[in-house]
Design an enzyme around this catalytic site. Structure first.
Site, short mmCIF file in Angstrom:
data_model
loop_
_atom_site.label_atom_id
_atom_site.label_comp_id
_atom_site.label_asym_id
_atom_site.label_seq_id
_atom_site.Cartn_x
_atom_site.Cartn_y
_atom_site.Cartn_z
N LYS A 1 0.89 -1.17 0.00
CA LYS A 1 0.00 0.00 0.00
C LYS A 1 0.92 1.22 0.00
O LYS A 1 1.42 1.65 1.04
CB LYS A 1 -0.88 -0.03 1.25
CG LYS A 1 -2.22 0.71 1.11
CD LYS A 1 -2.11 2.16 0.71
CE LYS A 1 -1.80 3.06 1.87
NZ LYS A 1 -1.56 4.46 1.45
N CYS B 1 13.61 10.91 7.52
CA CYS B 1 13.52 10.50 8.93
C CYS B 1 14.81 10.76 9.69
O CYS B 1 14.79 10.94 10.90
CB CYS B 1 13.12 9.04 9.02
SG CYS B 1 14.12 7.99 7.98
N GLU C 1 9.46 1.83 10.79
CA GLU C 1 10.52 2.85 10.72
C GLU C 1 9.79 4.18 10.80
O GLU C 1 9.06 4.54 9.88
CB GLU C 1 11.28 2.68 9.40
CG GLU C 1 12.73 3.04 9.47
CD GLU C 1 12.97 4.50 9.18
OE1 GLU C 1 12.24 5.34 9.72
OE2 GLU C 1 13.89 4.79 8.41
N GLU D 1 9.14 16.13 15.95
CA GLU D 1 9.56 15.98 14.55
C GLU D 1 8.83 17.01 13.69
O GLU D 1 7.60 17.07 13.68
CB GLU D 1 9.26 14.57 14.04
CG GLU D 1 9.76 14.39 12.62
CD GLU D 1 9.63 12.97 12.09
OE1 GLU D 1 8.51 12.44 12.09
OE2 GLU D 1 10.65 12.41 11.65
#
Ligand code: TXE
Length: 498
Positions: free
Chosen positions: A173, A282, A248, A384
């Protein structure tokens, strides 16, 4: 590039069962680049059906046979790279020089895991008594990959290559913002000889297609790259079905620059770590921890140099920084810039605003931002942001630098900048960081484990560990003795453990 894309199931394209479609936008000019079939739960089920049917054949090939097919996949992928690079740039707006450099390496993942499939050796652990004891790593079955938009094909490749090598079949997906290269990978794998149904792609949205895949009890492992909140949701769903999970997730990577490091090198490192991919990665260097004795000089040079980074059309070879991927991501960055400015003490030394000029009108551009006078507990230093924002934080001692670096909920990556070899390793060993670079940043290799501590995720991509995480162990214990054994017989023979 063709404009209309369907789901890729059982080796061919087909529309969504509902007939629904969605569009993919070019973040540089707002134009629609493609219309894509929008998969939902019923399509996910059809893809899992296909993957289940293909599992017997694919898993019964030898590792060497799968490896040969994967080497061909590496070759086919290499040939189609120019087309893939161009599409990736149109989908996500990253500069051509970045995408060319990144995607040129993708075939290595297929070659590396092909070699692992061919050469993997099982173990024969000791076992008390007269026994031959051995293990076999066998595939899990159908696995599910949920992927993001920031490095669409790289992140997918990191999941697909070990899955294939280990003999699994899969349903992907991809991100709704960037599904096309994942579909094209289906064509490439088919050309290379991957049987129909082994690799299936169902584009769609997280709440529908993503949720259907991640709540399915027919999938034996889920591998997600995405936000930490999505990771928690998917891990909870996986837990309900006792499905294995790899995730992750978010990060808040720090660069730690010691006073013995050349100033220009620290500055170049920070620009690279913090702004490549317009900060949408990331392991983005979101915090520069710099020794107080070189702090002012580093900040001065950073501000001078950042002003020369060329923003522009992503397809243009000369562009160094493209737009952000979407209005939503730019809104998030602008919100955090406001939070930073309003937080007591932090100063915006450069950027954080939209660039002037007609060329930037339609794209989601933002100038790279440098915050100084940042305290480690401020929101901009903790949360973040996922954009081109770096918070500069001075430190006085090694212990303080380690404590600041470790002082967020994340633990994905850190880079240490020093000429002192003992200090470099000493600091590395105290970091709560899945990936630690010394005198480098953003380096990756298919053989080298990748993943985070704490809220940055679970499991590892890359390396032998990734292959192993796509298998389960079967232990086979063989009694080599012909002596008859009867636990309940009163035959005066010593019994087991007696
Ligand atoms: O990610 P999402 P978004 C972080 C980054 C970013 C934030 C949001 O901080 O600002 O996440 O980005 C699918 N069940 N990262 O919204 O939603 C979704 O469709 C199943 C870090 O783009 O996590 C997509 O395919 N699937 C990250 C994928 O999850 C669901 C890279 C990731 O999307 C789902 C991207 C659900 N309930 C964002 N909800 C990194 N680690 O590099 C969403 N999805």
């Amino acid at each position: 590039m063709k404009k209309n894309w369907d789901l890729f199931i059982d080796g061919g394209y087909r529309p969504a069962i509902s007939g629904k479609r969605f569009t993919v936008e070019n973040p540089w000019n707002g134009e629609t680049i493609a219309s894509v079939a929008e998969g939902e739960a019923a399509d996910i089920e059809a893809a899992i059906d296909a993957a289940e049917r293909a599992f017997g054949g694919w898993s019964s090939l030898s590792g060497a046979e799968r490896g040969d097919i994967m080497h061909r996949a590496a070759d086919h992928l290499k040939k189609r790279l120019p087309e893939l690079v161009t599409i990736e740039i149109d989908q996500i707006g990253r500069a051509r020089r970045e995408m060319t450099a990144q995607m040129a390496r993708l075939p290595e993942w297929f070659s590396y895991f092909a070699a692992v499939a061919r050469t993997h050796e099982d173990t024969a652990p000791p076992f008390a008594g007269d026994y031959l004891n051995y293990t076999k790593r066998v595939p899990l079955g159908v696995v599910g990959h949920v992927t993001p938009w920031n490095h669409p094909l790289l992140i997918l490749t990191k999941k697909v290559a070990p899955s294939l090598a280990a003999g699994n079949t899969m349903v992907v997906k991809p991100s709704e913002l960037a599904p096309i290269t994942s579909l094209l990978l289906g064509e490439i794998l088919k050309e290379a000889g991957v049987p129909d149904g082994v690799y299936n792609v169902v584009p769609g949205f997280g709440a529908t297609a993503g949720a259907a895949l991640t709540t399915s009890a027919r999938v034996r492992k889920l591998d997600l790259t995405g936000g930490t909140e999505t990771g928690k949701r998917v891990a909870a769903a996986a837990g309900a079905n006792l499905v294995k999970i790899a995730a992750e997730l978010g990060g808040k990577a720090a660069l730690i620059a010691f006073e013995d490091m050349n100033i220009e090198r620290v500055v170049a490192a920070t620009l690279f770590a913090s702004f490549i991919a317009t900060g949408q990665t990331c392991v983005q260097g979101s915090r520069l921890l710099v020794h107080r004795s070189i702090h002012d000089e580093v900040v001065k040079r950073l501000v001078e140099r950042v002003a020369h980074i060329r923003l522009g059309a992503p397809q243009d070879e000369a562009t160094q920084l493209g737009p952000m991927v979407s209005q939503r991501q730019r809104d998030t960055v602008e919100r955090y810039v406001r939070i930073g400015v309003e937080e007591d003490g932090a100063t915006l030394a450069y950027g954080g605003t939209r660039p002037d000029g007609d060329a930037f009108d339609k794209g989601y551009f933002i100038k790279p931002a440098i915050f100084i006078n940042v305290r480690p507990d401020m929101r901009i230093a903790q949360e973040e942001i996922f954009g081109p924002v770096v918070c500069v934080i001075p430190f006085d001692s090694e212990e303080e630098a380690i404590s600041i670096a470790n002082g967020t909920e994340f633990g994905l990556a850190t880079s240490i900048w020093t000429r002192d070899i003992a200090r470099a390793h000493r600091v590395a060993h105290k970091l709560l960081s899945g990936i630690t670079w010394i005198n480098d940043h953003h380096r990756i290799d298919p053989a080298s484990p990748w993943g985070g501590f704490k809220m940055s995720g679970l499991g590892r991509e890359n390396g032998l560990v990734a292959y192993e995480e796509y298998t389960q162990i079967q232990n086979i214990i063989v009694n080599l003795s012909d002596t008859e054994f009867d636990w309940y017989a009163d035959d005066g023979q010593p019994k087991r453990y007696s």
